[in-house]
Design a protein around this motif. Structure first.
Motif, PDB file in Angstrom:
ATOM      1  N   ALA A   1       0.828  -1.205   0.000  1.00  0.00           N
ATOM      2  CA  ALA A   1       0.000   0.000   0.000  1.00  0.00           C
ATOM      3  C   ALA A   1       0.864   1.256   0.000  1.00  0.00           C
ATOM      4  CB  ALA A   1      -0.939  -0.006   1.205  1.00  0.00           C
ATOM      5  N   ALA A   2       2.010   1.204   0.687  1.00  0.00           N
ATOM      6  CA  ALA A   2       2.914   2.356   0.727  1.00  0.00           C
ATOM      7  C   ALA A   2       3.492   2.625  -0.657  1.00  0.00           C
ATOM      8  CB  ALA A   2       4.021   2.112   1.743  1.00  0.00           C
ATOM      9  N   ILE A   3       3.825   1.565  -1.383  1.00  0.00           N
ATOM     10  CA  ILE A   3       4.358   1.744  -2.734  1.00  0.00           C
ATOM     11  C   ILE A   3       3.319   2.394  -3.635  1.00  0.00           C
ATOM     12  CG2 ILE A   3       5.235   0.552  -4.776  1.00  0.00           C
ATOM     13  CD1 ILE A   3       6.404  -1.572  -2.924  1.00  0.00           C
ATOM     14  N   PHE A   4       2.083   1.911  -3.584  1.00  0.00           N
ATOM     15  CA  PHE A   4       1.030   2.495  -4.415  1.00  0.00           C
ATOM     16  C   PHE A   4       0.754   3.945  -4.033  1.00  0.00           C
ATOM     17  CE2 PHE A   4      -0.246  -2.054  -5.112  1.00  0.00           C
ATOM     18  CZ  PHE A   4      -0.055  -2.050  -6.490  1.00  0.00           C
ATOM     19  N   ARG A   5       0.835   4.261  -2.751  1.00  0.00           N
ATOM     20  CA  ARG A   5       0.634   5.651  -2.329  1.00  0.00           C
ATOM     21  C   ARG A   5       1.713   6.546  -2.929  1.00  0.00           C
ATOM     22  NH1 ARG A   5       1.298   8.295   3.792  1.00  0.00           N
ATOM     23  NH2 ARG A   5       0.989  10.456   3.095  1.00  0.00           N
ATOM     24  N   ALA A   6       2.969   6.100  -2.867  1.00  0.00           N
ATOM     25  CA  ALA A   6       4.067   6.899  -3.405  1.00  0.00           C
ATOM     26  C   ALA A   6       3.933   7.070  -4.920  1.00  0.00           C
ATOM     27  CB  ALA A   6       5.401   6.246  -3.055  1.00  0.00           C
ATOM     28  N   LEU A   7       3.534   6.013  -5.591  1.00  0.00           N
ATOM     29  CA  LEU A   7       3.333   6.111  -7.034  1.00  0.00           C
ATOM     30  C   LEU A   7       2.277   7.153  -7.379  1.00  0.00           C
ATOM     31  CD1 LEU A   7       3.410   2.330  -7.997  1.00  0.00           C
ATOM     32  CD2 LEU A   7       5.038   4.064  -8.759  1.00  0.00           C
ATOM     33  N   GLY A   8       1.223   7.184  -6.601  1.00  0.00           N
ATOM     34  CA  GLY A   8       0.156   8.145  -6.852  1.00  0.00           C
ATOM     35  C   GLY A   8       0.570   9.575  -6.614  1.00  0.00           C
ATOM     36  N   ASP A   9       1.537   9.785  -5.707  1.00  0.00           N
ATOM     37  CA  ASP A   9       1.961  11.145  -5.351  1.00  0.00           C
ATOM     38  C   ASP A   9       3.201  11.602  -6.098  1.00  0.00           C
ATOM     39  OD1 ASP A   9      -0.115  11.190  -3.544  1.00  0.00           O
ATOM     40  OD2 ASP A   9       1.128  10.761  -1.790  1.00  0.00           O
ATOM     41  N   LEU A  10       3.843  10.710  -6.862  1.00  0.00           N
ATOM     42  CA  LEU A  10       5.138  11.035  -7.440  1.00  0.00           C
ATOM     43  C   LEU A  10       5.091  12.236  -8.377  1.00  0.00           C
ATOM     44  CD1 LEU A  10       8.084  10.154  -7.524  1.00  0.00           C
ATOM     45  CD2 LEU A  10       7.523   8.695  -9.486  1.00  0.00           C
ATOM     46  N   GLY A  11       4.025  12.359  -9.157  1.00  0.00           N
ATOM     47  CA  GLY A  11       3.933  13.470 -10.102  1.00  0.00           C
ATOM     48  C   GLY A  11       4.018  14.830  -9.456  1.00  0.00           C
ATOM     49  N   GLN A  12       3.566  14.947  -8.207  1.00  0.00           N
ATOM     50  CA  GLN A  12       3.621  16.224  -7.500  1.00  0.00           C
ATOM     51  C   GLN A  12       5.052  16.638  -7.170  1.00  0.00           C
ATOM     52  OE1 GLN A  12       0.989  16.103  -4.062  1.00  0.00           O
ATOM     53  NE2 GLN A  12      -0.278  14.549  -5.059  1.00  0.00           N
ATOM     54  N   HIS A  13       5.992  15.711  -7.282  1.00  0.00           N
ATOM     55  CA  HIS A  13       7.388  15.976  -6.965  1.00  0.00           C
ATOM     56  C   HIS A  13       8.261  16.023  -8.222  1.00  0.00           C
ATOM     57  CE1 HIS A  13       6.741  15.366  -2.599  1.00  0.00           C
ATOM     58  NE2 HIS A  13       5.784  14.559  -3.030  1.00  0.00           N
ATOM     59  N   GLN A  14       7.618  16.253  -9.365  1.00  0.00           N
ATOM     60  CA  GLN A  14       8.319  16.322 -10.635  1.00  0.00           C
ATOM     61  C   GLN A  14       8.018  17.622 -11.377  1.00  0.00           C
ATOM     62  OE1 GLN A  14       6.855  12.046 -11.689  1.00  0.00           O
ATOM     63  NE2 GLN A  14       8.723  12.361 -12.875  1.00  0.00           N
ATOM     64  N   PRO A  15       8.296  18.768 -10.796  1.00  0.00           N
ATOM     65  CA  PRO A  15       7.971  20.033 -11.475  1.00  0.00           C
ATOM     66  C   PRO A  15       8.704  20.209 -12.798  1.00  0.00           C
ATOM     67  CG  PRO A  15       9.370  20.424  -9.558  1.00  0.00           C
ATOM     68  CD  PRO A  15       8.918  18.999  -9.475  1.00  0.00           C
ATOM     69  N   LEU A  16       9.970  19.798 -12.872  1.00  0.00           N
ATOM     70  CA  LEU A  16      10.718  19.943 -14.118  1.00  0.00           C
ATOM     71  C   LEU A  16      10.133  19.060 -15.210  1.00  0.00           C
ATOM     72  CD1 LEU A  16      13.098  21.058 -15.734  1.00  0.00           C
ATOM     73  CD2 LEU A  16      14.510  19.199 -14.803  1.00  0.00           C
ATOM     74  N   ASN A  17       9.810  17.833 -14.858  1.00  0.00           N
ATOM     75  CA  ASN A  17       9.233  16.933 -15.852  1.00  0.00           C
ATOM     76  C   ASN A  17       7.834  17.371 -16.267  1.00  0.00           C
ATOM     77  OD1 ASN A  17       9.567  14.341 -17.345  1.00  0.00           O
ATOM     78  ND2 ASN A  17       7.708  13.826 -16.221  1.00  0.00           N
ATOM     79  N   MET A  18       7.084  17.946 -15.346  1.00  0.00           N
ATOM     80  CA  MET A  18       5.749  18.434 -15.694  1.00  0.00           C
ATOM     81  C   MET A  18       5.840  19.547 -16.735  1.00  0.00           C
ATOM     82  SD  MET A  18       3.843  18.423 -11.971  1.00  0.00           S
ATOM     83  CE  MET A  18       2.356  19.178 -12.618  1.00  0.00           C
ATOM     84  N   ARG A  19       6.897  20.369 -16.659  1.00  0.00           N
ATOM     85  CA  ARG A  19       7.046  21.473 -17.608  1.00  0.00           C
ATOM     86  C   ARG A  19       7.657  21.028 -18.927  1.00  0.00           C
ATOM     87  NH1 ARG A  19       9.653  23.771 -13.182  1.00  0.00           N
ATOM     88  NH2 ARG A  19      11.570  23.937 -14.417  1.00  0.00           N
ATOM     89  N   THR A  20       8.558  20.027 -18.879  1.00  0.00           N
ATOM     90  CA  THR A  20       9.337  19.682 -20.064  1.00  0.00           C
ATOM     91  C   THR A  20       9.086  18.278 -20.602  1.00  0.00           C
ATOM     92  OG1 THR A  20      11.209  18.779 -18.796  1.00  0.00           O
ATOM     93  CG2 THR A  20      11.177  21.173 -19.180  1.00  0.00           C
ATOM     94  N   GLY A  21       8.644  17.361 -19.740  1.00  0.00           N
ATOM     95  CA  GLY A  21       8.484  15.972 -20.147  1.00  0.00           C
ATOM     96  C   GLY A  21       9.802  15.280 -20.441  1.00  0.00           C
ATOM     97  N   ALA A  22      10.901  15.800 -19.870  1.00  0.00           N
ATOM     98  CA  ALA A  22      12.221  15.280 -20.237  1.00  0.00           C
ATOM     99  C   ALA A  22      13.121  15.020 -19.040  1.00  0.00           C
ATOM    100  CB  ALA A  22      12.914  16.261 -21.186  1.00  0.00           C
ATOM    101  N   ALA A  23      12.545  14.761 -17.872  1.00  0.00           N
ATOM    102  CA  ALA A  23      13.365  14.573 -16.674  1.00  0.00           C
ATOM    103  C   ALA A  23      12.937  13.334 -15.904  1.00  0.00           C
ATOM    104  CB  ALA A  23      13.279  15.801 -15.771  1.00  0.00           C
ATOM    105  N   HIS A  24      13.916  12.679 -15.315  1.00  0.00           N
ATOM    106  CA  HIS A  24      13.670  11.578 -14.395  1.00  0.00           C
ATOM    107  C   HIS A  24      13.625  12.116 -12.973  1.00  0.00           C
ATOM    108  CE1 HIS A  24      13.779   8.017 -16.912  1.00  0.00           C
ATOM    109  NE2 HIS A  24      14.806   8.518 -17.571  1.00  0.00           N
ATOM    110  N   VAL A  25      13.035  11.321 -12.078  1.00  0.00           N
ATOM    111  CA  VAL A  25      12.997  11.694 -10.670  1.00  0.00           C
ATOM    112  C   VAL A  25      13.420  10.492  -9.829  1.00  0.00           C
ATOM    113  CG1 VAL A  25      10.567  11.036 -10.338  1.00  0.00           C
ATOM    114  CG2 VAL A  25      11.609  12.751  -8.834  1.00  0.00           C
ATOM    115  N   ALA A  26      14.102  10.790  -8.740  1.00  0.00           N
ATOM    116  CA  ALA A  26      14.434   9.788  -7.722  1.00  0.00           C
ATOM    117  C   ALA A  26      13.907  10.319  -6.403  1.00  0.00           C
ATOM    118  CB  ALA A  26      15.946   9.562  -7.648  1.00  0.00           C
ATOM    119  N   ALA A  27      13.170   9.490  -5.682  1.00  0.00           N
ATOM    120  CA  ALA A  27      12.507   9.942  -4.472  1.00  0.00           C
ATOM    121  C   ALA A  27      12.849   9.052  -3.285  1.00  0.00           C
ATOM    122  CB  ALA A  27      10.990   9.975  -4.668  1.00  0.00           C
TER     123      ALA A  27
END
Length: 266
Positions: free
Chosen positions: A139-165
């Motif tokens: 359940a913790a993994i699924f929660r993090a997956l659901g919230d990951l996009g909120q921690h990707q501002p660069l990728n949200m703007r460009t679609g060209a970045a990876h994230v590590a959390a």
């Protein structure tokens, strides 16, 4: 011939299968050479997003085994040039010999930790055993997956970045780092954790990339208790993870995940 772009955004022509053409504006992710010098010696050139560079250099030094978990974080002096960024750091006393044995002078595309090594023994080096254990359940993994996009501002703007959390045991994302390179993003995260004195505390790492063997090695060297990746692993990545006792959760999507080994949890 190359062109110098004056603005962060560029106008493209969007073409649909039906032949409709529309002008669209896209922000582009930055990617610059980062020349890393340790103890005055040019060690590597990484192509990276020019943000959180000090974290990148510290995490890269850990992944390269130039420093160990017992060493204190070091400062990084950065100098911007027209060609890129020069990042200079002094390794802790007693690390000169290992630096000289690993020094290299060729550019690499990202902090993969293998470009420029001289032989196969250097490429596939023994890994320590992972000592940490995750307290996170599925359940913790699924929660993090659901919230990951909120921690990707660069990728949200460009679609060209990876994230590590860095994810807590309950699935809350504590810290995240972005970069155009998946290796760089993970090095930035590990470096940021080390600089803050943060541990995994029963949590795990979540990466928006495939599970390559280099990322497995970075996770093991950081004593990460669980590595979760969005895409699939390679065979070598799984073999290296199994050998080091690193649990994997791969092809992690909102509707399903694949778990390696005998992982418990509801």
């Amino acid at each position: 011939m190359s062109a110098v772009l004056e603005d962060e955004s560029v106008i493209f022509r969007q073409v649909t299968p039906e032949g409709r053409v529309t002008a669209v504006t896209r922000e582009l992710a930055e990617e610059v050479p980062v020349a890393i010098e340790f103890n005055g010696i040019g060690y590597a050139v990484l192509m990276a997003t020019p943000a959180d560079v000090a974290d990148l250099v510290l995490g890269f030094a850990l992944a390269e085994r130039l420093i160990g978990p017992e060493d204190a974080p070091f400062d990084v002096d950065m100098h911007a040039t027209e060609q890129g960024i020069i990042a200079r750091a002094t390794l802790p006393e007693g690390r000169t010999e290992v630096l000289l044995s690993r020094v290299r002078h060729r550019a690499s595309e990202s902090s993969c930790g293998i470009c420029g090594v001289e032989n196969l023994e250097q490429a596939i080096r023994p890994l320590p055993a992972v000592t940490g254990r995750t307290l996170a359940d599925k359940a913790a993994i699924f929660r993090a997956l659901g919230d990951l996009g909120q921690h990707q501002p660069l990728n949200m703007r460009t679609g060209a970045a990876h994230v590590a959390a860095l994810v807590a045991a309950d699935g809350a994302i504590r810290l995240a780092r972005e970069d155009v390179g998946r290796h760089n993003a993970f090095d930035k995260l590990i470096g940021a954790m080390r600089r803050r004195g943060w541990e995994w505390d029963g949590g795990f790492a979540l990466l928006s990339s495939r599970c390559s063997y280099e990322l497995v090695e970075k996770a093991v060297l950081a004593d990460c208790p669980l590595l979760v990746t969005i895409s699939a692993p390679t065979r070598l990545a799984v073999e290296r993870a199994v050998g080091a006792g690193l649990p994997l959760a791969v092809l992690a999507r909102p509707d399903a995940i694949l778990l390696s080994g005998d992982q418990s949890g509801s």
